[in-house]
Design a protein around this motif. Sequence first.
Motif, mmCIF file in Angstrom:
data_model
loop_
_atom_site.group_PDB
_atom_site.id
_atom_site.type_symbol
_atom_site.label_atom_id
_atom_site.label_comp_id
_atom_site.label_asym_id
_atom_site.label_seq_id
_atom_site.Cartn_x
_atom_site.Cartn_y
_atom_site.Cartn_z
ATOM 1 N N SER A 46 60.311 47.953 27.651
ATOM 2 C CA SER A 46 58.968 47.596 28.137
ATOM 3 C C SER A 46 58.795 47.681 29.643
ATOM 4 O O SER A 46 57.693 47.462 30.143
ATOM 5 C CB SER A 46 58.621 46.177 27.682
ATOM 6 N N SER A 47 59.869 47.997 30.364
ATOM 7 C CA SER A 47 59.737 48.098 31.818
ATOM 8 C C SER A 47 60.812 49.007 32.387
ATOM 9 O O SER A 47 61.798 49.332 31.708
ATOM 10 C CB SER A 47 59.831 46.716 32.476
ATOM 11 N N ALA A 48 60.639 49.372 33.653
ATOM 12 C CA ALA A 48 61.674 50.120 34.358
ATOM 13 C C ALA A 48 62.836 49.167 34.636
ATOM 14 O O ALA A 48 62.708 47.955 34.464
ATOM 15 C CB ALA A 48 61.104 50.679 35.651
ATOM 16 N N GLY A 49 63.948 49.691 35.068
ATOM 17 C CA GLY A 49 65.090 48.851 35.397
ATOM 18 C C GLY A 49 66.172 48.854 34.335
ATOM 19 O O GLY A 49 67.263 48.343 34.557
ATOM 20 N N TYR A 50 65.897 49.410 33.171
ATOM 21 C CA TYR A 50 66.921 49.556 32.132
ATOM 22 C C TYR A 50 67.659 50.858 32.372
ATOM 23 O O TYR A 50 67.084 51.842 32.829
ATOM 24 C CB TYR A 50 66.293 49.574 30.733
ATOM 25 N N PHE A 51 68.934 50.872 32.030
ATOM 26 C CA PHE A 51 69.766 52.033 32.296
ATOM 27 C C PHE A 51 70.879 52.059 31.267
ATOM 28 O O PHE A 51 71.409 51.006 30.892
ATOM 29 C CB PHE A 51 70.359 51.893 33.709
ATOM 30 N N VAL A 52 71.243 53.235 30.777
ATOM 31 C CA VAL A 52 72.386 53.373 29.874
ATOM 32 C C VAL A 52 73.357 54.361 30.500
ATOM 33 O O VAL A 52 72.950 55.342 31.129
ATOM 34 C CB VAL A 52 71.964 53.819 28.449
ATOM 35 N N GLU A 53 74.652 54.069 30.331
ATOM 36 C CA GLU A 53 75.683 54.922 30.906
ATOM 37 C C GLU A 53 76.854 55.049 29.945
ATOM 38 O O GLU A 53 77.368 54.041 29.448
ATOM 39 C CB GLU A 53 76.174 54.308 32.222
ATOM 40 N N ILE A 54 77.247 56.284 29.671
ATOM 41 C CA ILE A 54 78.481 56.529 28.934
ATOM 42 C C ILE A 54 79.598 56.357 29.949
ATOM 43 O O ILE A 54 79.636 57.049 30.962
ATOM 44 C CB ILE A 54 78.483 57.935 28.301
ATOM 45 N N THR A 55 80.490 55.391 29.696
ATOM 46 C CA THR A 55 81.491 55.035 30.699
ATOM 47 C C THR A 55 82.853 55.670 30.467
ATOM 48 O O THR A 55 83.684 55.689 31.369
ATOM 49 C CB THR A 55 81.667 53.507 30.772
ATOM 50 N N GLY A 56 83.103 56.186 29.262
ATOM 51 C CA GLY A 56 84.381 56.821 29.002
ATOM 52 C C GLY A 56 84.643 56.974 27.522
ATOM 53 O O GLY A 56 83.803 56.648 26.683
ATOM 54 N N THR A 57 85.826 57.500 27.229
ATOM 55 C CA THR A 57 86.260 57.671 25.838
ATOM 56 C C THR A 57 87.684 57.152 25.720
ATOM 57 O O THR A 57 88.414 57.066 26.703
ATOM 58 C CB THR A 57 86.221 59.149 25.408
ATOM 59 N N ARG A 58 88.059 56.814 24.485
ATOM 60 C CA ARG A 58 89.434 56.400 24.219
ATOM 61 C C ARG A 58 89.771 56.721 22.768
ATOM 62 O O ARG A 58 88.909 56.645 21.893
ATOM 63 C CB ARG A 58 89.649 54.921 24.516
ATOM 64 N N PRO A 86 65.455 54.874 28.069
ATOM 65 C CA PRO A 86 66.689 55.285 28.739
ATOM 66 C C PRO A 86 67.636 56.034 27.794
ATOM 67 O O PRO A 86 67.786 55.678 26.628
ATOM 68 C CB PRO A 86 67.307 53.967 29.198
ATOM 69 N N ALA A 87 68.275 57.068 28.359
ATOM 70 C CA ALA A 87 69.219 57.875 27.587
ATOM 71 C C ALA A 87 70.301 58.411 28.510
ATOM 72 O O ALA A 87 70.073 58.582 29.705
ATOM 73 C CB ALA A 87 68.495 59.035 26.920
ATOM 74 N N HIS A 88 71.467 58.668 27.946
ATOM 75 C CA HIS A 88 72.533 59.357 28.666
ATOM 76 C C HIS A 88 73.136 60.367 27.703
ATOM 77 O O HIS A 88 73.580 60.010 26.607
ATOM 78 C CB HIS A 88 73.598 58.381 29.148
ATOM 79 N N ILE A 89 73.125 61.621 28.123
ATOM 80 C CA ILE A 89 73.701 62.720 27.346
ATOM 81 C C ILE A 89 74.813 63.319 28.194
ATOM 82 O O ILE A 89 74.614 63.592 29.375
ATOM 83 C CB ILE A 89 72.637 63.785 27.018
ATOM 84 N N ALA A 90 75.979 63.530 27.587
ATOM 85 C CA ALA A 90 77.122 64.065 28.324
ATOM 86 C C ALA A 90 77.917 64.998 27.425
ATOM 87 O O ALA A 90 77.791 64.957 26.203
ATOM 88 C CB ALA A 90 78.009 62.921 28.802
#
Length: 106
Positions: A46-58, A86-90
Amino acid sequence: DSPKQAVARTPAEWTALWREHAGAKAAPQVDFGSRTVVAVFLGTRSSAGYFVEITGTRPDKGALVVEWRERRPERDQVSAQVITSPAHIATIPIFAGEIRFEKVER
């Protein structure tokens, strides 16, 4: 609009995932001979300020776990009142086995 985690291992899967994310805009090139695409979509916020991040794999028991985290706006943070998705594609090194996603708190 809805939260989703996705994997694309072929050009056809990548094209479909990209269209769902970006519409008719051309998809970035991916070498599926050496890379796999992973994506995390938070869904509508519902607002800006949200963020998603792929931080790694294991590795985990023959599978690969994609770790990701969500950042939310701080309580006292002023942010625009706009609908965001928000989305993160890697890309990651090619992995043929099971891929799972795990939200981590860091």
